[in-house]
Design a protein around this motif. Structure first.
Motif, PDB file in Angstrom:
ATOM      1  N   ASN A  26       0.792  -1.230   0.000  1.00 54.82           N
ATOM      2  CA  ASN A  26       0.000   0.000   0.000  1.00 54.82           C
ATOM      3  C   ASN A  26       0.824   1.279   0.000  1.00 54.82           C
ATOM      4  O   ASN A  26       0.305   2.351  -0.283  1.00 54.82           O
ATOM      5  CB  ASN A  26      -0.917   0.015   1.226  1.00 54.82           C
ATOM      6  CG  ASN A  26      -2.292  -0.500   0.872  1.00 54.82           C
ATOM      7  OD1 ASN A  26      -2.732  -0.352  -0.269  1.00 54.82           O
ATOM      8  ND2 ASN A  26      -2.957  -1.111   1.838  1.00 54.82           N
ATOM      9  N   ASP A  27       2.101   1.171   0.356  1.00 56.93           N
ATOM     10  CA  ASP A  27       2.938   2.375   0.396  1.00 56.93           C
ATOM     11  C   ASP A  27       3.351   2.828  -0.991  1.00 56.93           C
ATOM     12  O   ASP A  27       3.806   3.950  -1.170  1.00 56.93           O
ATOM     13  CB  ASP A  27       4.217   2.099   1.197  1.00 56.93           C
ATOM     14  CG  ASP A  27       3.918   1.985   2.683  1.00 56.93           C
ATOM     15  OD1 ASP A  27       2.855   2.495   3.094  1.00 56.93           O
ATOM     16  OD2 ASP A  27       4.727   1.389   3.399  1.00 56.93           O
ATOM     17  N   GLN A  29       2.921   3.704  -5.013  1.00 58.70           N
ATOM     18  CA  GLN A  29       1.944   4.265  -5.928  1.00 58.70           C
ATOM     19  C   GLN A  29       2.579   4.273  -7.310  1.00 58.70           C
ATOM     20  O   GLN A  29       3.706   4.749  -7.480  1.00 58.70           O
ATOM     21  CB  GLN A  29       1.601   5.686  -5.479  1.00 58.70           C
ATOM     22  CG  GLN A  29       0.680   6.436  -6.394  1.00 58.70           C
ATOM     23  CD  GLN A  29      -0.728   5.850  -6.390  1.00 58.70           C
ATOM     24  OE1 GLN A  29      -1.301   5.605  -5.334  1.00 58.70           O
ATOM     25  NE2 GLN A  29      -1.254   5.592  -7.564  1.00 58.70           N
ATOM     26  N   GLU A 161      -5.424  -4.594  -6.447  1.00 59.35           N
ATOM     27  CA  GLU A 161      -4.972  -4.962  -5.113  1.00 59.35           C
ATOM     28  C   GLU A 161      -3.537  -4.510  -4.930  1.00 59.35           C
ATOM     29  O   GLU A 161      -2.824  -4.276  -5.899  1.00 59.35           O
ATOM     30  CB  GLU A 161      -5.081  -6.487  -4.951  1.00 59.35           C
ATOM     31  CG  GLU A 161      -6.531  -6.914  -4.843  1.00 59.35           C
ATOM     32  CD  GLU A 161      -6.690  -8.408  -4.765  1.00 59.35           C
ATOM     33  OE1 GLU A 161      -5.672  -9.134  -4.817  1.00 59.35           O
ATOM     34  OE2 GLU A 161      -7.848  -8.850  -4.654  1.00 59.35           O
ATOM     35  N   PRO A 162      -3.115  -4.394  -3.686  1.00 63.38           N
ATOM     36  CA  PRO A 162      -1.709  -4.036  -3.472  1.00 63.38           C
ATOM     37  C   PRO A 162      -0.817  -5.021  -4.219  1.00 63.38           C
ATOM     38  O   PRO A 162      -1.090  -6.221  -4.215  1.00 63.38           O
ATOM     39  CB  PRO A 162      -1.537  -4.177  -1.954  1.00 63.38           C
ATOM     40  CG  PRO A 162      -2.911  -4.044  -1.391  1.00 63.38           C
ATOM     41  CD  PRO A 162      -3.860  -4.547  -2.431  1.00 63.38           C
TER      42      PRO A 162
ATOM     43  N   ARG B 895      -5.101  10.109   0.764  1.00 60.53           N
ATOM     44  CA  ARG B 895      -5.028   9.559   2.108  1.00 60.53           C
ATOM     45  C   ARG B 895      -4.670  10.687   3.064  1.00 60.53           C
ATOM     46  O   ARG B 895      -3.853  11.533   2.774  1.00 60.53           O
ATOM     47  CB  ARG B 895      -3.938   8.491   2.167  1.00 60.53           C
ATOM     48  CG  ARG B 895      -4.106   7.556   3.335  1.00 60.53           C
ATOM     49  CD  ARG B 895      -3.924   6.111   2.911  1.00 60.53           C
ATOM     50  NE  ARG B 895      -4.825   5.743   1.821  1.00 60.53           N
ATOM     51  CZ  ARG B 895      -4.718   4.624   1.124  1.00 60.53           C
ATOM     52  NH1 ARG B 895      -3.733   3.802   1.350  1.00 60.53           N
ATOM     53  NH2 ARG B 895      -5.576   4.336   0.184  1.00 60.53           N
TER      54      ARG B 895
END
Ligand code: FES
Ligand code: FES
Lengths: 276, 1002, 167
Positions: A26-27, A29, A161-162, B895
């Motif tokens: 998730n970190d 991008q 998804e990640p 976020r």
């Protein structure tokens, strides 16, 4: 308006990219054209720990026809697609691409990036949904294909998804006897759509896609019936979209635009069909 | 005034331009601009292009995310610990270094460069971070913690003016900070005797001309001399220099204010940089280093400045023939959170010409100025004009309709006739020159209004919505520095001392090589002043414009200036170029005097032309002007005594006509008054609400035109602003004060593809007031175009237009197409709705395979909270049914971490409850209320929920378009988790099953 | 694969207007800031930093790009062209001169970005019509001019270039 700090990675191959994405989850991008992402980073609406720049991965630069669809690689820009000679196989894309942003943003903005971003007002997710197109997603271990409807799950939400990325998007090519129409209403040309409507008509009926109203592009099939039926169908469709308010338009205005634009494009398409 | 143009009696026939001086060969012609070559190659010197002094640090402002709140505490500890952060200045520290800014109205509503104890609008600066670079400064902004206690916000000026509304400035005793009534003639009698009275209420919106270059300030403090040296793209008026110096507690000579050579547009806005100049000065002093701040676009849109929004109720009294015998204005002016200098000037700038272009003898005005929780207002191209004419020219149209007279005909009947010039208006303006009827006739003819009418007839016959609009307006220029004192009573004015005039300065200098430099304090922002100055001075000196170097960057320590200096009220062409003309003329006299002795002819025989001083009687007897100039420098002793020493002249000019308001409050608020007649044809598309301008004609009489190309450029630019104001641009706020237009996608200036063709016509009735005969012309279309388009749209759709901009939304509302009913009217079970009609709201329901009792238990179990809230980092039990939560908001890549306080109430075990909360984070603030209802159903429990949410701060300003969808997604997820938490406590299993359980219908 | 850590300054090298330049940048440094404050090429302006106004427009490998939406590290090894490279030595080029003639600029703040977009248009689309010119201009905001002079200037340059080619 300056972005928060991030690590910057520029993989040369898909495998390197998958490794990075898997490792950072998730970190991470993905950065392709950055036309939406970089603006959000500048405003610090987003602050990923690491940006994975995929623009130099050779394998993602392809565009071609494959399996009855225009297959657009992850880093193909909107402008490149527009100039691609094979685009004649899908007239809806030819019509819609010039509506996206401005010539300047199209030269950097990618087709798949726009899909991944999932802005409810963007044109490309609408086109993909209306045509019944698919998205090819991969991670280090597997590749899967999702329909447009399964891919975009909400406003700026997708099934990605990640660890996963879009490899390409497939826009079905035109079928014999289909007619396409598109129109968009926005404050100024090039702005995000208040309402966008795409129509694909054939001898049986018409597929209507609406963007800018619900959280995702919405598509409805209406069979050719007696004259007034599609007016009612568009009214029901308009209400079903649960239009929202924002600074540019109220829900009621959006519903009205859906009805009128929809009816107009359907009529146009029907007239064009009868000429065919 | 010997250099005044000389007019023949037929100067009212403006196409015949009379010039006083045969040498005037450059003025009046189009010259390519001297500014362009540098700008075209990217070699302009804008404020952020200038070299930064060694050790320069960079500032960023922490800004209020909410419209109205008390600042309970500011915690800068973490931010100060960040490497690269030098200092953080909060309001309380700033208040130790500065006094509040002076304001035109003596009320107890102080404003400083930072919020003190209370924030009053979204975007109000709360602290200044000084750091190594802007990136690090913004890192620090994210981790400053401010505790706000919210107060009721008020955004609507009419609500603000009600006595029961929450006060913004309690010590002022009212939100109405100023009120005055004026009467000229006998309006009461005129209304009593009127054959018709027409009345309407209009609301002019908030908008801004938003230059592409935003504010820049670079401040240095010199401790040895106690001098602040500041470079900023300030634009004047320099009345604000004493305001800044006073705030810093210093005499003016200790605030050295410099402006850069180029400025990227202003249109009035850069007046408002002055607060930031003081803030940055303090930052430089505290951090003992030069500090620079470059405003970003969000800051500019949210918090720099704005035009005033105004609610005007206007009444016109008419006789049976359609002559307007009286006007009555009730103006409610919204100046935002503070009366920032020079406000409330917007409402007084037009005071002398409130009767417009018409002969109206009786006038009543009530002016009220109110504060609301919005950005403070200030100078804006058109300043006060768009607000007044939106009311006046709408009511004229309504009057025409009432009397059944053509809208152009009723205007003709009321226009000031040419033989009345100069005309003294009821409130005191002296309309200096013009043939308004002649201009209207000419425009009607050359603009082919007849053909437009035929087009309208045809369009209507085809069933299309087509309308024609007109507007006649007066464009004032060269503001009288005394007009603002009209807000005082005559007695108060007498006590405070006279304020009047409009002093312009210019210097002309010959150097020893014979080259000429011109320096003015006009602080241009792109208008081409340097080009025009060269033309004006060249003509006086008999030299070529290309040989002249003009300087418009300004330094208050070294260059001449006065309080009226600066770039506003269209004062350049008349006043500043006029002063340059005077200075050059004085030098010309001196040159001639030297030349006369050299050429051995009488002074009266010398002329300056083509770079030579020449005997008129014998053109061969000539000497190059640069030789004369050199002589003045190298051998001053051989210069005739009466010529005086040196070849530098500084001229100050003001118009004697600009006296202070008289004891009856009559004021000549401006030096010169141009006339504009606009008309246009528009078509409204009922399909999508688009307004297409079919044709637009604007006819100007702005006196003598100094450079036709630049003049047209100003008109086109003003038209683009007026067009944007009419159709596209609004600084939008929600009723709770959240600001929604923080990007150029939300605040929409027109693009090239939006702009219609524009036909420009000129008449030239020279102003008898200004040395050049010129009047201002750059603001007029900001005043005339919005109402002209509004009138055309009203004509097209057949109903009144009372507010702007005419977005698709508003147009579709005006056409009011009836909405077909929802074929499935009961989609969502109706829940008790929550207050606040303007909040983001939504409903949904989910079905949970568990009994209501089980679901109830889960909801009340604090251990479940982390599983329910997406991206939950920490939960703290904070008293019964109260929780403190640290979590992230997330949608797509967006976020943001926030702290929230959640409160469960109205507990009805097994049946329902309310969940309320507040959240704050770097992205903004939210206050939400929700209601949850549990009903037993076949599959277990149906959970119905409804919520209302107020969101403010950055996320609302830049993400408004996406907010509803985003919120809906996030809330659906929370309720999905509430539902899911019943069957599994692991979040991952829950997520997987979510899709199956959750049928969120909203 | 290239991996640059957030807190380091990393070398960035590219060709700017035909000349090799180098500097150092954190990954998050915008190309606008790099050009203006590291290299000193201040002709590229900043008007919004969110990709709408076009003031920052430059060309990267020939494509027209918003420099505020690009990180300096992304253009490593690329060809970058900015307004500073547009004039031919001391001589303004035809587009620049036409801008001056048609009073297509006032404050000139939007101008460099607009000229970069238009340079591509006149190179690649000799037959562009008025509506195409407006479409390209609509990737930019100008608050001073209403765009009229710009449209006239481009149309004139297109016509002149077409004529020069035919002759
Ligand atoms: S600064 Fe890059 S588009 Fe505005
Ligand atoms: S010339 Fe000033 S913004 Fe375009």
């Amino acid at each position: 308006m300056k972005p928060a700090a991030f690590d910057y990675a520029r993989p040369d191959t898909m495998d390197e990219a998958f490794d990075l994405l898997e490792h950072h989850g998730n970190d991470a991008q993905i950065l392709a054209g950055g036309q939406s992402l970089a603006a959000m980073l500048n405003m610090r609406l987003a602050s990923p720990r690491i940006l994975v720049d995929i623009t130099r991965i050779e394998a993602l630069r392809t565009v071609g026809t494959f399996d009855g669809a225009v297959d657009v690689g992850a880093t193909v820009t909107q402008d490149r697609l527009l100039r691609w000679p094979g685009l004649t196989t899908q007239p809806l894309l030819t019509t819609v691409l010039p509506w996206i942003g401005h010539p300047q943003t199209r030269q950097r903005g990618t087709v798949c990036g726009s899909l991944a971003h999932g802005d409810p007002s963007s044109e490309l997710p609408l086109v993909l949904a209306t045509l019944g197109g698919r998205v090819i997603l991969s991670n280090a271990k597997r590749t899967r294909t999702l329909s447009a409807a399964k891919f975009q799950t909400g406003a700026m939400r997708t099934a990605l998804e990640p660890g996963e990325m879009i490899v390409s998007a497939r826009f079905p090519t035109a079928q014999e006897g289909q007619v396409y129409r598109f129109h968009e209403v926005s404050p100024r040309r090039g702005d995000f759509a208040i309402v966008a409507v795409a129509v694909v008509a054939d001898s049986e009926g018409v597929t209507v896609g609406v963007g800018g109203v619900a959280d995702t592009p919405s598509v409805r099939r209406i069979e050719w019936l007696e004259t007034d039926a599609f007016t009612d169908a568009m009214n029901e469709f308009a209400w079903d979209l649960h239009a929202t308010n924002d600074v540019h338009a109220t829900a009621e205005t959006r519903r009205g635009l859906v009805r009128r634009l929809g009816a107009k494009l359907i009529e146009e398409a029907r007239d064009a069909l009868s000429l065919c | 005034m010997i250099y005044r143009l000389i007019f023949s009696s037929d100067h009212l026939h403006p196409t015949r331009l009379i010039v006083s001086n045969a040498r005037m060969e450059h003025v009046g012609r189009s010259f390519e601009r001297v500014e362009d070559p540098a700008l075209l190659r990217g070699a302009g010197r804008f404020a952020d292009d200038l070299a930064e002094p060694p050790g320069c640090l960079h500032a960023a402002f922490l800004r209020a995310p909410v419209a109205h709140a008390e600042i309970k505490s500011i915690d800068t500890k973490n931010a100060l610990a960040l490497p690269g952060v030098t200092a953080i200045i909060t309001g309380s520290e700033l208040a130790q270094h500065t006094a509040p800014f002076l304001s035109g109205v003596k009320v107890n509503a102080p404003q400083y460069a930072l919020a003190i104890e209370r924030v009053r609008h979204v975007g109000e600066p709360v602290a200044i971070v000084v750091a190594r670079d802007r990136y690090v400064a913004e890192d620090a902004l994210e981790i400053i913690q401010v505790d706000y206690a919210s107060l009721d916000p008020v955004v609507d000026p009419e609500v603000a003016a009600e006595p029961t509304t929450q006060l913004l400035h309690p010590d002022a005793g009212s939100n109405v900070l100023h009120e005055r009534r004026f009467k000229y003639g006998d309006p009461d009698q005129a209304f009593a005797e009127a054959a018709h009275v027409v009345k309407t209420t209009v609301r002019y919106p908030r908008n801004s001309c938003t230059p592409i270059e935003a504010f820049v300030v670079l401040a240095t403090y010199h401790p040895g001399e106690n001098v602040f040296e500041v470079t900023a793209n300030f634009q004047g008026p320099y009345t604000l220099h004493p305001v800044m110096a006073r705030a810093l507690g210093l005499p003016g000579n200790r605030l050295r204010l410099k402006t850069p050579p180029d400025s990227g547009g202003s249109f009035g806005t850069k007046q408002a940089v002055f607060n930031n100049i003081v803030g940055l000065a303090v930052a430089a002093k505290v951090s003992r280093r030069p500090v620079k701040w470059v405003e970003d676009r969000l800051e500019h849109l949210a918090a720099s400045t704005s035009a005033t929004n105004r609610v005007t109720t206007i009444q016109a009294a008419l006789d049976a023939d359609g002559h307007i015998t009286a006007l009555d204005y009730d103006q409610l002016e919204d100046c935002g959170a503070y009366l920032r200098a020079p406000e409330p000037a917007t409402i007084y700038r037009m005071h002398g010409n409130m009767t417009g272009a018409y002969t109206i003898e009786n006038l009543a005005i009530r002016n009220r100025v109110v504060v609301t929780n919005k950005t403070p207002t200030g100078l804006m191209r058109g300043f006060g004009g768009p607000q007044v004419y939106f009311a006046l020219e709408r009511v004229v149209d309504l009057a025409a309709a009432r009397l059944g007279i053509d809208p152009l005909e009723i205007r003709r009947r009321n226009l000031v006739p040419p033989n009345a010039m100069p005309h003294s208006t009821a409130p005191g303006a002296v309309l200096d020159s013009g043939n308004y009827l002649g201009t209207v006739d000419r425009a009607e003819h050359e603009g082919d209004l007849a053909e437009l009418r035929a087009r309208r007839a045809q369009a209507r016959a085809d069933g299309r919505l087509y309308g024609i609009g007109h507007a006649c307006i007066i464009e004032p220029s060269i503001s009288n520095m005394g007009y603002i004192t009209t807000l005082l009573t005559p007695q108060e004015r007498a006590r405070s001392g006279a304020k009047n005039g409009a002093l312009a300065t210019a210097s002309v200098n010959f150097d020893p090589s014979g080259a000429v430099t011109v320096q003015v304090s006009s602080v241009p922002q792109g208008q081409g002043h340097r080009t025009v100055l060269a033309q004006v001075v060249a003509d006086e000196l008999g030299i070529y414009p290309s040989t002249i170097v003009t300087a418009t960057d300004h330094d208050t320590l070294k260059d001449p200036w006065s309080i009226a200096s600066g770039n506003y009220s269209s004062r350049f062409a008349g006043a500043v170029a006029g002063a340059a003309k005077l200075a050059a003329a004085r030098i010309a006299e001196r040159l001639k005097s030297i030349a006369a002795s050299d050429l051995n002819v009488p002074l009266s025989d010398v002329e300056l032309t083509d770079g030579m001083a020449r005997a008129v009687s014998n053109p061969d007897n000539a000497i190059p002007i640069e030789r004369i100039a050199a002589k003045a420098h190298w051998s001053p002793l051989s210069v005739p005594l009466d010529a005086g020493a040196g070849l530098r002249e500084t001229a100050f000019w003001t118009a004697p006509e600009l006296s202070e308001p008289d004891t009856h409050d009559r004021v000549n608020s401006s030096g010169a008054y141009g006339f504009i007649f606009d008309f246009c044809g528009v078509e409204v598309d009922p399909l999508d609400g688009a307004v297409r301008i079919d044709k637009y004609v604007t006819a100007h009489d702005a006196g003598r035109i100094l450079n036709p190309t630049l003049a047209d450029g100003q008109i086109r630019g003003g038209f683009a602003h007026g067009f944007g104001a009419a159709l596209l641009e609004e600084l939008t706020y929600t009723p709770d004060g959240a600001f929604l237009a923080g990007t150029f996608s939300d605040y929409c200036p027109p693009y090239a593809s939006d702009m219609p063709e524009l036909k420009i016509l000129h008449d030239q009735s020279p102003s008898p007031v200004t040395p050049t005969g010129a009047k201002g012309l750059g603001e007029g279309n900001c005043m005339s175009t919005p109402v002209c388009i509004a009138n055309a749209v009203a004509d097209a759709v057949g109903c009144p237009v009372n507010t702007l901009p005419l977005t698709r939304e508003r147009i579709l509302k005006l056409i009011s197409i009836e909405e077909p009913v929802d074929p499935k009217p009961t989609r969502i079970p109706p829940l008790e709705l929550l207050g606040d009609g303007h909040a983001l709201r939504g409903e949904g329901s989910a079905t949970v395979p568990a009994s209501p009792e089980k679901v109830w238990e889960t909801i009340l179990d604090p251990d479940h909270l982390p599983a329910i809230i997406p991206f939950c980092h920490a939960v703290e039990h904070d008293g019964e049914h109260t929780y403190r939560v640290e979590a992230s908001f997330g949608i797509g890549p967006i976020r943001g971490r926030f702290q929230a306080q959640l409160l469960l109430s109205n507990l009805d075990p097994g049946k329902g409850l309310c969940l309320n909360g507040d959240a704050t984070g770097a992205l903004g603030c939210a206050t939400g209320r929700s209601e949850i209802r549990l009903t037993k159903c076949e599959k277990g429990t149906r959970v119905d929920y409804a919520y209302a949410l107020l969101i403010s701060g950055k996320i609302a300003s830049v993400g408004g378009r996406l907010l509803e969808g985003a919120v809906r997604g996030q809330i659906a997820e929370i309720f999905g988790r509430i539902a899911g938490a019943n069957t599994t406590k692991t979040a991952s299993g829950l997520r997987a099953r979510l899709a199956g359980w959750l049928r969120v219908k909203s | 694969m290239l991996y640059l850590s957030a807190d380091g300054r990393h070398p960035v090298r590219f060709t700017l207007n035909g000349r090799y330049v180098e500097g150092e940048a954190e990954p998050r440094l915008l190309l606008t800031d790099f050009l203006r404050h590291e290299i000193g090429a201040t002709g590229t302006h900043v008007g919004c930093e969110h990709g709408v106004c076009g003031a920052c427009t430059v060309r990267v490998d020939g494509l027209v790009v918003r420099a505020c939406l690009v990180y300096a590290v992304q253009v490593d090894g690329c060809r970058v062209d900015t307004i500073e490279g547009m004039a031919d030595g001391d001589e303004l080029n035809d587009l620049q001169l036409a801008f001056q003639r048609h009073h297509a600029l006032q404050c000139g703040f939007c101008t460099p970005g607009i000229l970069m977009s238009l340079s591509q248009l006149v190179e690649e689309e000799p037959h562009a019509d008025g509506s195409r010119v407006r479409e390209v201009l609509s990737g930019h905001l100008c608050r001073c001019t209403g765009y009229y002079g710009m449209v006239a200037a481009v149309m004139e340059v297109l016509a002149a270039r077409r004529k020069a080619k035919n002759v």
